[in-house]
Design an enzyme around this catalytic site. Structure first.
Site, PDB file in Angstrom:
ATOM      1  N   PHE A  94      50.019  58.067  37.939  1.00 33.66           N
ATOM      2  CA  PHE A  94      50.707  58.666  39.092  1.00 33.66           C
ATOM      3  C   PHE A  94      52.218  58.681  38.919  1.00 33.66           C
ATOM      4  O   PHE A  94      52.925  59.369  39.653  1.00 33.66           O
ATOM      5  CB  PHE A  94      50.307  57.966  40.392  1.00 33.66           C
ATOM      6  CG  PHE A  94      51.002  56.662  40.680  1.00 33.66           C
ATOM      7  CD1 PHE A  94      50.553  55.470  40.140  1.00 33.66           C
ATOM      8  CD2 PHE A  94      52.110  56.637  41.511  1.00 33.66           C
ATOM      9  CE1 PHE A  94      51.197  54.275  40.417  1.00 33.66           C
ATOM     10  CE2 PHE A  94      52.755  55.439  41.802  1.00 33.66           C
ATOM     11  CZ  PHE A  94      52.304  54.259  41.248  1.00 33.66           C
TER      12      PHE A  94
ATOM     13  N   ARG B  33      45.777  55.573  40.738  1.00 37.68           N
ATOM     14  CA  ARG B  33      45.313  55.737  42.120  1.00 37.68           C
ATOM     15  C   ARG B  33      46.087  56.864  42.820  1.00 37.68           C
ATOM     16  O   ARG B  33      47.305  56.874  42.813  1.00 37.68           O
ATOM     17  CB  ARG B  33      45.420  54.410  42.884  1.00 37.68           C
ATOM     18  CG  ARG B  33      44.406  53.374  42.389  1.00 37.68           C
ATOM     19  CD  ARG B  33      44.550  52.045  43.075  1.00 37.68           C
ATOM     20  NE  ARG B  33      45.714  51.303  42.636  1.00 37.68           N
ATOM     21  CZ  ARG B  33      46.027  50.076  43.076  1.00 37.68           C
ATOM     22  NH1 ARG B  33      45.265  49.480  43.971  1.00 37.68           N
ATOM     23  NH2 ARG B  33      47.098  49.462  42.629  1.00 37.68           N
TER      24      ARG B  33
ATOM     25  N   CYS C   2      49.872  53.497  47.471  1.00 34.69           N
ATOM     26  CA  CYS C   2      50.497  53.049  48.727  1.00 34.69           C
ATOM     27  C   CYS C   2      50.910  54.152  49.682  1.00 34.69           C
ATOM     28  O   CYS C   2      50.596  54.077  50.874  1.00 34.69           O
ATOM     29  CB  CYS C   2      51.713  52.195  48.396  1.00 34.69           C
ATOM     30  SG  CYS C   2      51.256  50.676  47.566  1.00 34.69           S
TER      31      CYS C   2
HETATM   32  N1  LIG Z   1      50.382  48.358  44.034  1.00 36.99           N
HETATM   33  C1  LIG Z   1      51.601  48.259  44.495  1.00 36.99           C
HETATM   34  O1  LIG Z   1      52.555  48.706  43.867  1.00 36.99           O
HETATM   35  C2  LIG Z   1      51.883  47.579  45.803  1.00 36.99           C
HETATM   36  C3  LIG Z   1      53.200  47.305  46.153  1.00 36.99           C
HETATM   37  C4  LIG Z   1      53.462  46.664  47.367  1.00 36.99           C
HETATM   38  C5  LIG Z   1      52.402  46.304  48.198  1.00 36.99           C
HETATM   39  N2  LIG Z   1      51.128  46.588  47.839  1.00 36.99           N
HETATM   40  C6  LIG Z   1      50.042  46.117  48.713  1.00 36.99           C
HETATM   41  O2  LIG Z   1      49.533  44.893  48.143  1.00 36.99           O
HETATM   42  C7  LIG Z   1      48.124  44.777  48.357  1.00 36.99           C
HETATM   43  C8  LIG Z   1      47.416  44.609  47.029  1.00 36.99           C
HETATM   44  O3  LIG Z   1      47.619  45.788  46.271  1.00 36.99           O
HETATM   45  P1  LIG Z   1      47.250  45.843  44.720  1.00 36.99           P
HETATM   46  O4  LIG Z   1      47.749  47.152  44.233  1.00 36.99           O
HETATM   47  O5  LIG Z   1      47.695  44.591  44.056  1.00 36.99           O
HETATM   48  O6  LIG Z   1      45.651  45.850  44.807  1.00 36.99           O
HETATM   49  P2  LIG Z   1      44.616  45.602  43.613  1.00 36.99           P
HETATM   50  O7  LIG Z   1      43.384  46.322  43.993  1.00 36.99           O
HETATM   51  O8  LIG Z   1      45.268  45.884  42.310  1.00 36.99           O
HETATM   52  O9  LIG Z   1      44.353  44.020  43.652  1.00 36.99           O
HETATM   53  C9  LIG Z   1      43.707  43.363  44.688  1.00 36.99           C
HETATM   54  C10 LIG Z   1      42.836  42.266  44.093  1.00 36.99           C
HETATM   55  O10 LIG Z   1      42.308  41.459  45.152  1.00 36.99           O
HETATM   56  C11 LIG Z   1      41.029  41.010  44.751  1.00 36.99           C
HETATM   57  N3  LIG Z   1      40.280  40.544  45.932  1.00 36.99           N
HETATM   58  C12 LIG Z   1      39.842  41.279  46.989  1.00 36.99           C
HETATM   59  N4  LIG Z   1      39.228  40.468  47.882  1.00 36.99           N
HETATM   60  C13 LIG Z   1      39.283  39.218  47.391  1.00 36.99           C
HETATM   61  C14 LIG Z   1      38.844  37.960  47.875  1.00 36.99           C
HETATM   62  N5  LIG Z   1      38.225  37.838  49.061  1.00 36.99           N
HETATM   63  N6  LIG Z   1      39.058  36.870  47.105  1.00 36.99           N
HETATM   64  C15 LIG Z   1      39.679  36.964  45.917  1.00 36.99           C
HETATM   65  N7  LIG Z   1      40.137  38.132  45.412  1.00 36.99           N
HETATM   66  C16 LIG Z   1      39.944  39.252  46.144  1.00 36.99           C
HETATM   67  C17 LIG Z   1      40.411  42.217  44.081  1.00 36.99           C
HETATM   68  O11 LIG Z   1      39.338  41.830  43.237  1.00 36.99           O
HETATM   69  C18 LIG Z   1      41.622  42.781  43.320  1.00 36.99           C
HETATM   70  O12 LIG Z   1      41.680  42.313  41.977  1.00 36.99           O
HETATM   71  C19 LIG Z   1      47.734  46.019  49.149  1.00 36.99           C
HETATM   72  O13 LIG Z   1      47.775  45.713  50.524  1.00 36.99           O
HETATM   73  C20 LIG Z   1      48.831  47.013  48.808  1.00 36.99           C
HETATM   74  O14 LIG Z   1      49.023  47.956  49.833  1.00 36.99           O
HETATM   75  C21 LIG Z   1      50.837  47.202  46.656  1.00 36.99           C
HETATM   76  O1  LIG Z   2      62.021  61.155  43.785  1.00 36.50           O
HETATM   77  C1  LIG Z   2      60.833  60.866  43.659  1.00 36.50           C
HETATM   78  C2  LIG Z   2      60.349  59.533  43.693  1.00 36.50           C
HETATM   79  C3  LIG Z   2      58.995  59.304  43.566  1.00 36.50           C
HETATM   80  N1  LIG Z   2      58.126  60.340  43.409  1.00 36.50           N
HETATM   81  C4  LIG Z   2      56.683  60.069  43.283  1.00 36.50           C
HETATM   82  O2  LIG Z   2      56.290  59.229  44.345  1.00 36.50           O
HETATM   83  C5  LIG Z   2      55.211  58.395  43.950  1.00 36.50           C
HETATM   84  C6  LIG Z   2      55.529  56.944  44.265  1.00 36.50           C
HETATM   85  O3  LIG Z   2      56.559  56.489  43.417  1.00 36.50           O
HETATM   86  P1  LIG Z   2      57.244  55.060  43.589  1.00 36.50           P
HETATM   87  O4  LIG Z   2      57.602  54.874  45.008  1.00 36.50           O
HETATM   88  O5  LIG Z   2      58.322  54.969  42.607  1.00 36.50           O
HETATM   89  O6  LIG Z   2      56.081  54.079  43.114  1.00 36.50           O
HETATM   90  P2  LIG Z   2      55.077  53.091  43.915  1.00 36.50           P
HETATM   91  O7  LIG Z   2      54.640  52.069  42.946  1.00 36.50           O
HETATM   92  O8  LIG Z   2      54.059  53.895  44.639  1.00 36.50           O
HETATM   93  O9  LIG Z   2      56.028  52.339  44.978  1.00 36.50           O
HETATM   94  C7  LIG Z   2      56.039  52.639  46.366  1.00 36.50           C
HETATM   95  O10 LIG Z   2      54.964  52.008  47.019  1.00 36.50           O
HETATM   96  C8  LIG Z   2      54.958  50.567  46.846  1.00 36.50           C
HETATM   97  C9  LIG Z   2      53.681  50.072  47.482  1.00 36.50           C
HETATM   98  O11 LIG Z   2      53.777  49.892  48.840  1.00 36.50           O
HETATM   99  C10 LIG Z   2      56.216  49.996  47.474  1.00 36.50           C
HETATM  100  O12 LIG Z   2      56.217  48.582  47.334  1.00 36.50           O
HETATM  101  C11 LIG Z   2      57.445  50.603  46.803  1.00 36.50           C
HETATM  102  O13 LIG Z   2      58.634  50.107  47.422  1.00 36.50           O
HETATM  103  C12 LIG Z   2      57.371  52.117  46.928  1.00 36.50           C
HETATM  104  O14 LIG Z   2      58.454  52.714  46.205  1.00 36.50           O
HETATM  105  C13 LIG Z   2      55.007  58.660  42.452  1.00 36.50           C
HETATM  106  O15 LIG Z   2      53.946  59.562  42.278  1.00 36.50           O
HETATM  107  C14 LIG Z   2      56.305  59.294  42.025  1.00 36.50           C
HETATM  108  O16 LIG Z   2      56.161  60.145  40.923  1.00 36.50           O
HETATM  109  C15 LIG Z   2      58.586  61.642  43.358  1.00 36.50           C
HETATM  110  O17 LIG Z   2      57.808  62.569  43.212  1.00 36.50           O
HETATM  111  N2  LIG Z   2      59.928  61.866  43.483  1.00 36.50           N
END
Ligand SMILES: NC(=O)c1ccc[n+]([C@@H]2O[C@H](COP(=O)([O-])OP(=O)(O)OC[C@H]3O[C@@H](n4cnc5c(N)ncnc54)[C@H](O)[C@@H]3O)[C@@H](O)[C@H]2O)c1
Ligand SMILES: O=c1ccn([C@@H]2O[C@H](COP(=O)(O)OP(=O)(O)O[C@H]3O[C@H](CO)[C@@H](O)[C@H](O)[C@H]3O)[C@@H](O)[C@H]2O)c(=O)[nH]1
EC number: 1.1.1.22
Length: 472
Positions: A343, A351, A281
């Site tokens: 990560f 990622r 992200c």
């Molecule tokens: N990973 C996180 O911690 C996190 C946190 C907050 C927000 N987000 C946001 O949420 C969104 C999803 O992130 P993620 O990490 O879950 O992604 P991900 O890649 O893990 O999952 C997305 C899924 O969507 C599916 N997909 C794509 N197109 C599709 C379609 N047309 N129909 C059905 N399925 C479909 C893919 O096959 C995949 O399994 C992103 O916009 C990301 O920025 C991620």
């Molecule tokens: O003091 C800190 C805190 C985090 N990290 C690093 O920063 C990255 C991101 O960490 P973290 O934010 O805890 O995890 P994510 O799952 O990437 O979560 C972020 O990204 C998500 C996707 O958008 C959001 O939903 C969350 O609120 C936001 O914290 C990682 O590599 C951590 O090791 C540091 O190096 N130092």
């Protein structure tokens, strides 16, 4: 007056790191709502349905228990996207929105092709009115584009579009979802829009106190998500910038974090200096923010945020360069053990992990890298390296991969190593028998702690030469 729809059937498109855990918790907390998570990836859905909960596609503490409680009761995973859309009153879009790798905005803008595909499919299949919730992270004003597609290509159904970005962090997703700091819901100011907001508020109110549910206009909600990630990442880059100065001056970055974090205006979280932030992200969302600023002709604002990423690249590079410099200016043919590839701890997600970029630099200097991570598979590690080293797959790729060995046991990874590099802050690293590791390593025994997780004093007493981030 528009009636507020009571939701009893939810569909979520995208069974990834957000869709899976988020819907599992909604289903757990709302047993009266049928929740169906759909995905085009058949293997992913099969894994979500696997009787063996160790095979869930995502490793997240507490997730298996939640899935065990709700799956088959009111939580379902399916590849039948059309049926789930058809039956749902509310559809969450939770698909991936990666950085574009082609054409206009390449390397910067979010690729919205999966979002657009979802919108077209929803429009095609829907026979009745639906509330669409943007859960994916999207550029500000995407709801407008969604609305255009939904309301001009469908068969007459009406759609209300809400933005409700997800703030969970990986590794703590379940507790973040069960006790969120806040839920954000943005919607239109029209009566219909407000009614849709109320429907979603009612879902969350099953477990989130009303005062923690913030409602805003759509654009504010969309932009809040990019802003939140930019602010969080900025804190990490800020403390990492200071870590470089600490190393030159003898100051200690952890002491500085403690000292400044005690100021309630600054706060103590997100001040942990590291080898650099990773994850799917932070970088993607800041690049997207920078792209938007340039698009709206705000170059100074774009440059300001871009610096957060440049500092992060510098931090990863500094760590790799320090290893090479310390090992007498070359790591060619030397065995470097990597502890950690994810990560951050408590996730199997790799990622944008800093480990990938550090490995790339060391491999280019012809190191032999031995990797151990408690949750990341060998296949994933090779896929990550391939994507950064030689994406096209050439002869050189073969050479590189000859020099990468993935271990199931941390001790064999470290045996006869010239140096150890800690890339992820897994708790188990603190519990290793470091005397044994020392005895089995080449001397001088170098240890580069990219997370400041192991005790310097103890390791130095054993005989290690320890290099930390931000300690002079
Ligand atoms: N990973 C996180 O911690 C996190 C946190 C907050 C927000 N987000 C946001 O949420 C969104 C999803 O992130 P993620 O990490 O879950 O992604 P991900 O890649 O893990 O999952 C997305 C899924 O969507 C599916 N997909 C794509 N197109 C599709 C379609 N047309 N129909 C059905 N399925 C479909 C893919 O096959 C995949 O399994 C992103 O916009 C990301 O920025 C991620
Ligand atoms: O003091 C800190 C805190 C985090 N990290 C690093 O920063 C990255 C991101 O960490 P973290 O934010 O805890 O995890 P994510 O799952 O990437 O979560 C972020 O990204 C998500 C996707 O958008 C959001 O939903 C969350 O609120 C936001 O914290 C990682 O590599 C951590 O090791 C540091 O190096 N130092």
């Amino acid at each position: 007056m528009t009636k507020v729809k009571t939701i009893t059937n939810i569909c979520c498109i995208g069974a990834g790191y957000v869709g899976g855990p988020t819907m599992a918790v909604i289903a757990q907390k709302c047993p009266h709502i049928k929740v169906t998570v759909v995905d085009v990836n058949e293997q992913r859905i099969a894994d979500w349905n696997d009787a063996d909960l160790n095979k869930l596609p995502i490793y997240e503490p507490g997730l298996a228990d939640v899935v065990a409680e709700a799956r088959g009761r009111n939580l379902f995973f399916s590849t039948d996207v059309d049926q789930a859309i058809d039956e749902a009153q509310m559809i969450f879009i939770s698909v991936n929105t990666p950085t574009k790798t082609y054409g206009v905005g390449k390397g910067m803008a979010a690729d919205l092709k999966y979002i657009e595909l979802c919108a077209r499919q929803i429009a095609k299949v829907s026979k009745d009115d639906k509330i669409i919730v943007e859960k994916s992270t999207l550029p500000v004003r995407t709801a407008e584009a969604l609305s255009t597609i939904l309301n001009s290509t469908g068969n007459g159904a009406n759609f209300d579009i809400l933005s409700s970005p997800e703030f969970l962090a990986e590794g703590t997703a379940i507790s973040d979802l069960q006790k969120p700091d806040r839920i954000l819901i943005g919607g239109d100011e029209t009566e219909k829009g407000q009614s849709a907001i109320k429907s979603l508020v009612a879902v969350y109110e099953n477990w989130v106190p009303r005062e923690n549910i913030i409602t805003t206009r759509v654009w504010s909600s969309e932009l809040s998500k990019l802003t939140a990630n930019a602010f969080l990442a900025q804190r990490v880059s800020s403390i990492n910038a200071i870590s470089a100065l600490c190393e030159k001056t003898g100051a200690d970055v952890d002491e500085i974090s403690r000292a400044i974090g005690a100021d309630s205006r600054i706060g103590s979280k997100f001040l942990k200096s590291s080898v650099g932030f990773g994850g799917s992200c932070f970088q993607k969302d800041i690049l997207n923010l920078v792209y938007l600023c340039r698009h709206f002709n705000l170059p100074e604002v774009a440059d300001y945020w871009e610096q957060v990423i440049k500092m992060n690249d510098y931090q990863k590079h500094r760590f790799a360069k320090n290893i090479i410099d310390t090992l007498f200016n070359t790591v060619s043919g030397k065995k470097i053990a990597f502890l950690g590839w994810a990560f951050k701890k408590d996730t199997n997600d790799t990622r944008e992990s800093a480990a990938i970029y550090v490995a790339k630099e060391l491999l280019e200097d012809r190191a032999e890298i031995h990797i151990y991570d408690p949750k990341v598979s060998k296949e994933q590690i090779f896929a990550d390296l391939k994507s950064v080293c030689h994406p096209e797959g050439s002869e050189a790729t073969k050479d590189l991969f000859k020099n990468v060995i993935v271990h199931k046991d941390p001790y064999t990874a470290m045996q006869s190593a010239h140096a150890i590099a800690i890339l992820t802050e897994w708790d188990e690293f603190k519990t290793y028998d470091w005397n044994k590791v020392y005895d089995e390593m080449l001397k001088p025994a170098f240890l580069f702690d990219g997370r400041n997780v192991v005790s310097n004093e103890e390791l130095e007493k054993i005989g290690f030469q320890v290099y930390n981030i931000g300690k002079g």
